[in-house]
Design a protein around this motif. Sequence first.
Motif, PDB file in Angstrom:
ATOM      1  N   HIS A  47       0.838  -1.200   0.000  1.00  0.00           N
ATOM      2  CA  HIS A  47       0.000   0.000   0.000  1.00  0.00           C
ATOM      3  C   HIS A  47       0.878   1.258   0.000  1.00  0.00           C
ATOM      4  O   HIS A  47       0.563   2.244  -0.669  1.00  0.00           O
ATOM      5  N   VAL A  48       1.974   1.211   0.745  1.00  0.00           N
ATOM      6  CA  VAL A  48       2.906   2.339   0.787  1.00  0.00           C
ATOM      7  C   VAL A  48       3.544   2.536  -0.586  1.00  0.00           C
ATOM      8  O   VAL A  48       3.574   3.649  -1.129  1.00  0.00           O
ATOM      9  N   HIS A  49       4.017   1.443  -1.196  1.00  0.00           N
ATOM     10  CA  HIS A  49       4.674   1.553  -2.505  1.00  0.00           C
ATOM     11  C   HIS A  49       3.690   1.958  -3.595  1.00  0.00           C
ATOM     12  O   HIS A  49       4.048   2.693  -4.512  1.00  0.00           O
ATOM     13  N   ARG A  50       2.462   1.509  -3.477  1.00  0.00           N
ATOM     14  CA  ARG A  50       1.440   1.930  -4.450  1.00  0.00           C
ATOM     15  C   ARG A  50       1.253   3.443  -4.384  1.00  0.00           C
ATOM     16  O   ARG A  50       1.198   4.126  -5.393  1.00  0.00           O
ATOM     17  N   THR A  51       1.165   3.978  -3.170  1.00  0.00           N
ATOM     18  CA  THR A  51       0.982   5.410  -2.989  1.00  0.00           C
ATOM     19  C   THR A  51       2.158   6.193  -3.555  1.00  0.00           C
ATOM     20  O   THR A  51       1.987   7.180  -4.270  1.00  0.00           O
ATOM     21  N   LEU A  52       3.363   5.735  -3.260  1.00  0.00           N
ATOM     22  CA  LEU A  52       4.556   6.430  -3.752  1.00  0.00           C
ATOM     23  C   LEU A  52       4.673   6.318  -5.270  1.00  0.00           C
ATOM     24  O   LEU A  52       5.033   7.290  -5.942  1.00  0.00           O
ATOM     25  N   GLY A  53       4.346   5.147  -5.828  1.00  0.00           N
ATOM     26  CA  GLY A  53       4.410   4.972  -7.279  1.00  0.00           C
ATOM     27  C   GLY A  53       3.385   5.814  -8.014  1.00  0.00           C
ATOM     28  O   GLY A  53       3.681   6.437  -9.037  1.00  0.00           O
ATOM     29  N   GLU A  54       2.176   5.860  -7.474  1.00  0.00           N
ATOM     30  CA  GLU A  54       1.116   6.661  -8.091  1.00  0.00           C
ATOM     31  C   GLU A  54       1.473   8.143  -8.063  1.00  0.00           C
ATOM     32  O   GLU A  54       1.307   8.858  -9.057  1.00  0.00           O
ATOM     33  N   THR A  55       1.961   8.594  -6.938  1.00  0.00           N
ATOM     34  CA  THR A  55       2.338  10.005  -6.815  1.00  0.00           C
ATOM     35  C   THR A  55       3.468  10.343  -7.778  1.00  0.00           C
ATOM     36  O   THR A  55       3.436  11.379  -8.447  1.00  0.00           O
ATOM     37  N   GLU A  61       7.507  11.406 -12.900  1.00  0.00           N
ATOM     38  CA  GLU A  61       8.738  10.705 -12.517  1.00  0.00           C
ATOM     39  C   GLU A  61       8.556   9.213 -12.801  1.00  0.00           C
ATOM     40  O   GLU A  61       8.304   8.408 -11.906  1.00  0.00           O
ATOM     41  N   PHE A  62       8.671   8.851 -14.090  1.00  0.00           N
ATOM     42  CA  PHE A  62       8.294   7.515 -14.524  1.00  0.00           C
ATOM     43  C   PHE A  62       9.258   6.431 -14.066  1.00  0.00           C
ATOM     44  O   PHE A  62       8.836   5.312 -13.781  1.00  0.00           O
ATOM     45  N   ALA A  63      10.539   6.732 -13.980  1.00  0.00           N
ATOM     46  CA  ALA A  63      11.489   5.745 -13.459  1.00  0.00           C
ATOM     47  C   ALA A  63      11.192   5.465 -11.986  1.00  0.00           C
ATOM     48  O   ALA A  63      11.255   4.309 -11.538  1.00  0.00           O
ATOM     49  N   ALA A  64      10.851   6.491 -11.234  1.00  0.00           N
ATOM     50  CA  ALA A  64      10.478   6.305  -9.826  1.00  0.00           C
ATOM     51  C   ALA A  64       9.167   5.521  -9.716  1.00  0.00           C
ATOM     52  O   ALA A  64       9.011   4.691  -8.820  1.00  0.00           O
ATOM     53  N   ALA A  98       2.425  -0.341 -15.797  1.00  0.00           N
ATOM     54  CA  ALA A  98       2.133  -0.387 -17.236  1.00  0.00           C
ATOM     55  C   ALA A  98       2.249   1.005 -17.854  1.00  0.00           C
ATOM     56  O   ALA A  98       2.864   1.170 -18.912  1.00  0.00           O
ATOM     57  N   LEU A  99       1.679   1.987 -17.197  1.00  0.00           N
ATOM     58  CA  LEU A  99       1.745   3.354 -17.729  1.00  0.00           C
ATOM     59  C   LEU A  99       3.179   3.879 -17.725  1.00  0.00           C
ATOM     60  O   LEU A  99       3.618   4.531 -18.676  1.00  0.00           O
ATOM     61  N   ALA A 100       3.912   3.582 -16.659  1.00  0.00           N
ATOM     62  CA  ALA A 100       5.315   4.018 -16.595  1.00  0.00           C
ATOM     63  C   ALA A 100       6.126   3.371 -17.707  1.00  0.00           C
ATOM     64  O   ALA A 100       6.959   4.034 -18.348  1.00  0.00           O
ATOM     65  N   LEU A 101       5.879   2.083 -17.965  1.00  0.00           N
ATOM     66  CA  LEU A 101       6.613   1.394 -19.026  1.00  0.00           C
ATOM     67  C   LEU A 101       6.394   2.072 -20.378  1.00  0.00           C
ATOM     68  O   LEU A 101       7.337   2.227 -21.157  1.00  0.00           O
ATOM     69  N   GLY A 105       9.327   4.125 -22.776  1.00  0.00           N
ATOM     70  CA  GLY A 105       9.680   3.634 -24.104  1.00  0.00           C
ATOM     71  C   GLY A 105       9.500   2.145 -24.324  1.00  0.00           C
ATOM     72  O   GLY A 105      10.105   1.584 -25.243  1.00  0.00           O
ATOM     73  N   TYR A 106       8.656   1.513 -23.520  1.00  0.00           N
ATOM     74  CA  TYR A 106       8.417   0.080 -23.645  1.00  0.00           C
ATOM     75  C   TYR A 106       6.932  -0.202 -23.887  1.00  0.00           C
ATOM     76  O   TYR A 106       6.246  -0.774 -23.044  1.00  0.00           O
TER      77      TYR A 106
END
Length: 172
Positions: A47-55, A61-64, A98-101, A105-106
Amino acid sequence: MISAGVRVPAVAPVVRSRFHAAVPFGADRAQIAQLGERLQDPSLAPHVHRTLGETAFWRGEFAATQRESLKCFVGAEPRPRPIPGVQDPLVMCSLWLALALWHLGYPDQALARVDAVLEQAKESPHSGDLGAALNVAAWVRLLRREIASAREFAETALRFNAERGHGWHVVH
């Protein structure tokens, strides 16, 4: 209470389109991570990583986003503890990934990821997971210029989310 404590500092500014105020990857990020550790329940880490990834995604910040989304799956056994009213973080991390990928460029990996998570979301007890997955499936296909497929997914997503009262996923 747990979901509010983990998600509100990061996501509330995003909802108001104040991306600059969303959790930066610095001191506030560390505070959220420390909150997750203080809860002393490893099943809440996704849940913590989901929040940080979404933000990170909404900040561009797609690599993050990729890094944090992948952390959702590390030590995710047993499955993350469900929090009432909160979507499955493994489903949501897959969608942000998926969106970050795509942005990194993937596009083929983005499509494969979103198609896999669609199947996973169909099994979820939280209908919001499938609603979000349908939206992102449309989004990824639109980014890939697969217009007919994007339209199909978008129409399905709108219908599905409207029927279930998921106003967050329905554009008026």
